[in-house]
Design an enzyme around this catalytic site. Structure first.
Site, PDB file in Angstrom:
ATOM      1  N   TYR A  65      22.543 -47.587   4.831  1.00  0.00           N
ATOM      2  CA  TYR A  65      22.925 -47.254   6.199  1.00  0.00           C
ATOM      3  C   TYR A  65      23.275 -48.545   6.931  1.00  0.00           C
ATOM      4  O   TYR A  65      22.412 -49.327   7.305  1.00  0.00           O
ATOM      5  CB  TYR A  65      21.800 -46.520   6.931  1.00  0.00           C
ATOM      6  CG  TYR A  65      21.380 -45.209   6.309  1.00  0.00           C
ATOM      7  CD1 TYR A  65      22.211 -44.523   5.427  1.00  0.00           C
ATOM      8  CD2 TYR A  65      20.141 -44.645   6.612  1.00  0.00           C
ATOM      9  CE1 TYR A  65      21.813 -43.325   4.848  1.00  0.00           C
ATOM     10  CE2 TYR A  65      19.742 -43.440   6.051  1.00  0.00           C
ATOM     11  CZ  TYR A  65      20.574 -42.786   5.168  1.00  0.00           C
ATOM     12  OH  TYR A  65      20.170 -41.599   4.610  1.00  0.00           O
ATOM     13  N   HIS A 132      18.068 -42.916  -3.884  1.00  0.00           N
ATOM     14  CA  HIS A 132      18.948 -42.217  -2.941  1.00  0.00           C
ATOM     15  C   HIS A 132      19.856 -41.217  -3.653  1.00  0.00           C
ATOM     16  O   HIS A 132      20.139 -40.129  -3.131  1.00  0.00           O
ATOM     17  CB  HIS A 132      19.771 -43.250  -2.168  1.00  0.00           C
ATOM     18  CG  HIS A 132      20.285 -42.757  -0.871  1.00  0.00           C
ATOM     19  ND1 HIS A 132      20.592 -43.591   0.170  1.00  0.00           N
ATOM     20  CD2 HIS A 132      20.568 -41.519  -0.420  1.00  0.00           C
ATOM     21  CE1 HIS A 132      21.026 -42.882   1.208  1.00  0.00           C
ATOM     22  NE2 HIS A 132      21.032 -41.623   0.862  1.00  0.00           N
ATOM     23  N   SER A 211      19.693 -33.170   7.355  1.00  0.00           N
ATOM     24  CA  SER A 211      20.739 -32.316   7.947  1.00  0.00           C
ATOM     25  C   SER A 211      20.265 -30.886   8.170  1.00  0.00           C
ATOM     26  O   SER A 211      20.967 -29.919   7.804  1.00  0.00           O
ATOM     27  CB  SER A 211      22.010 -32.322   7.081  1.00  0.00           C
ATOM     28  OG  SER A 211      22.589 -33.599   7.043  1.00  0.00           O
ATOM     29  N   PRO A 212      19.087 -30.695   8.779  1.00  0.00           N
ATOM     30  CA  PRO A 212      18.607 -29.327   9.023  1.00  0.00           C
ATOM     31  C   PRO A 212      19.440 -28.582  10.054  1.00  0.00           C
ATOM     32  O   PRO A 212      19.299 -27.365  10.195  1.00  0.00           O
ATOM     33  CB  PRO A 212      17.181 -29.549   9.524  1.00  0.00           C
ATOM     34  CG  PRO A 212      17.212 -30.907  10.160  1.00  0.00           C
ATOM     35  CD  PRO A 212      18.146 -31.703   9.305  1.00  0.00           C
ATOM     36  N   LEU A 213      20.314 -29.308  10.769  1.00  0.00           N
ATOM     37  CA  LEU A 213      21.196 -28.684  11.745  1.00  0.00           C
ATOM     38  C   LEU A 213      22.633 -28.588  11.224  1.00  0.00           C
ATOM     39  O   LEU A 213      23.580 -28.491  11.993  1.00  0.00           O
ATOM     40  CB  LEU A 213      21.164 -29.465  13.068  1.00  0.00           C
ATOM     41  CG  LEU A 213      19.778 -29.599  13.711  1.00  0.00           C
ATOM     42  CD1 LEU A 213      19.840 -30.425  14.980  1.00  0.00           C
ATOM     43  CD2 LEU A 213      19.171 -28.229  13.993  1.00  0.00           C
ATOM     44  N   GLY A 216      25.171 -31.026  12.553  1.00  0.00           N
ATOM     45  CA  GLY A 216      25.550 -30.840  13.946  1.00  0.00           C
ATOM     46  C   GLY A 216      26.182 -29.502  14.261  1.00  0.00           C
ATOM     47  O   GLY A 216      26.279 -29.129  15.434  1.00  0.00           O
ATOM     48  N   PHE A 217      26.606 -28.761  13.226  1.00  0.00           N
ATOM     49  CA  PHE A 217      27.272 -27.482  13.494  1.00  0.00           C
ATOM     50  C   PHE A 217      26.327 -26.511  14.190  1.00  0.00           C
ATOM     51  O   PHE A 217      26.727 -25.757  15.085  1.00  0.00           O
ATOM     52  CB  PHE A 217      27.791 -26.866  12.194  1.00  0.00           C
ATOM     53  CG  PHE A 217      29.017 -26.020  12.374  1.00  0.00           C
ATOM     54  CD1 PHE A 217      30.169 -26.278  11.660  1.00  0.00           C
ATOM     55  CD2 PHE A 217      29.049 -24.959  13.282  1.00  0.00           C
ATOM     56  CE1 PHE A 217      31.321 -25.503  11.821  1.00  0.00           C
ATOM     57  CE2 PHE A 217      30.180 -24.184  13.465  1.00  0.00           C
ATOM     58  CZ  PHE A 217      31.322 -24.459  12.737  1.00  0.00           C
ATOM     59  N   SER A 219      24.109 -27.199  16.228  1.00  0.00           N
ATOM     60  CA  SER A 219      23.823 -27.648  17.598  1.00  0.00           C
ATOM     61  C   SER A 219      24.930 -27.257  18.562  1.00  0.00           C
ATOM     62  O   SER A 219      24.668 -26.794  19.676  1.00  0.00           O
ATOM     63  CB  SER A 219      23.650 -29.174  17.636  1.00  0.00           C
ATOM     64  OG  SER A 219      22.564 -29.582  16.868  1.00  0.00           O
ATOM     65  N   GLY A 221      28.280 -25.824  17.358  1.00  0.00           N
ATOM     66  CA  GLY A 221      29.354 -25.004  16.834  1.00  0.00           C
ATOM     67  C   GLY A 221      30.596 -25.838  16.558  1.00  0.00           C
ATOM     68  O   GLY A 221      30.508 -27.042  16.306  1.00  0.00           O
TER      69      GLY A 221
END
Length: 346
Positions: A65, A132, A211-213, A216-217, A219, A221
């Site tokens: 990162y 990783h 990436s549990p969301l 970002g989708f 959060s 849409g």
């Protein structure tokens, strides 16, 4: 007396080797890379420290990162007595050269990566150290054997794998018990449920969810695409492509309707779905804003009925587009040679 944020977050045992972490972690990647330009350092230090003081003490980073800058950032945030308050996870085995992803499981490289991470983080040991990605040119036993040595030397406490198949997990676990497997999982991303997740549960390995969301989708849409910079890697993901975006946004609106009925945000509903998957599951949502961090913590108070879980699962079954393009290494195509055949060929 009211419940403090740290009490609201709570603690959990991750895996069966003794590691205890906050029930929700903080993914730090987006502060430094992959989701566009790096964010201001002083602001990100404030977010990290606010998380720790709120009870979110399980911090997730990687040497790739930045590269390296995210570990340096966390090292700065932990100065002044913060180290003892956190469970620190970082990763090794991936680098980029000329835009190409290289996966390296060579023991010498792993050791050098660990030494570098210790210096950048400014710590004497790493709580949880992951591979990783899996190097398919070498048996997994070779890389995990080196991680085992690092445990014995006190440089790392616990071992994990990221994006590993069920068979790889079993082989690695036989060399040294794994504490955690990190994988992508959300109500929309379910490919690990058939084999990988049951294997972790069978072996007593904790599941750390990135990436549990759904990047970002879940959060925002389809609007999330409007906020992406030209360097945001999500622009290449099939789920976000025009041919899938409108369809998936209609599904997001159905999720939003349920969230409205329950008096929470779609992010909280999506995180609550992950939290309802079991006591061995720890999501690590990433954010760069204190407001979103506090909203994520609030997901722990959202309770879902069996009927609501079933409704969300039905919506998720209609999602179009994969989570990555074919160029990204995931658990689906990372089997390694057997140790016996590799020794013969070496």
């Amino acid at each position: 007396m009211g419940t403090t944020e740290s009490e609201a977050v709570g603690r959990m045992k991750l895996g069966s080797e003794g590691l205890e972490v906050s029930t929700q972690g903080l993914g730090c990647m987006s502060m430094s890379s992959f989701y566009g330009h790096p964010k201001p350092e002083h602001e990100m230090i404030e977010v990290i420290r606010h998380a720790i003081n709120s009870g979110v003490t399980f911090l997730d980073t990687s040497d790739v990162y930045g590269p390296h800058t995210n570990e340096i950032l966390i090292g700065k945030a932990l100065k002044g007595g913060m180290r003892e308050k956190v469970e620190l996870a970082t990763k090794c085995g991936v680098n980029f050269e000329n835009g190409k992803m290289n996966i390296v499981g060579d023991p010498t490289y792993i050791r050098a990566c660990c030494e570098g991470s210790l210096k950048r983080l400014g710590v004497d040991y790493i709580d949880l150290y992951y591979l990783h990605r899996i190097d398919t040119t070498r048996p997994i036993e070779v890389a995990v054997g080196e991680l085992k040595k690092l445990v014995e030397e006190g440089k790392i406490k616990y071992i994990g794998l990221s994006e590993a198949s069920a068979s790889t997990i079993r082989r690695a676990h036989a060399v040294h018990p794994l504490t955690a497997v990190q994988l992508e999982w959300s109500m929309w991303i379910r490919d690990a449920e058939e084999d990988v997740i049951p294997t972790c549960r069978e072996l007593g390995i904790g599941i750390v969810v990135y990436s549990p969301l759904a990047k970002g989708f879940l959060s925002s849409g389809a609007k999330v695409v409007d906020y992406m910079s030209e360097t945001d890697f999500r622009k290449s993901i099939p789920m976000f492509q025009p041919e899938n975006l409108e369809h998936n946004h209609k599904l997001f609106e159905r999720v939003k309707d349920m969230a409205t009925r329950k008096g929470c945000t779609t992010s909280q509903l999506a995180l609550a779905w992950v939290h309802h998957q079991g006591s061995n599951v720890c999501p690590i949502p990433g954010t760069t804003q204190i407001h979103n961090l506090e909203q994520n913590i609030g997901a722990l108070a959202v309770k879902l009925t069996a009927e609501e879980m079933a409704e969300l699962d039905e919506i998720a079954s209609l999602v179009k587009g994969d989570r990555y393009g074919p160029e990204m290494a995931t658990w689906r195509h990372e089997e390694t040679p057997s140790l016996s055949s590799w020794k013969v060929d070496a």
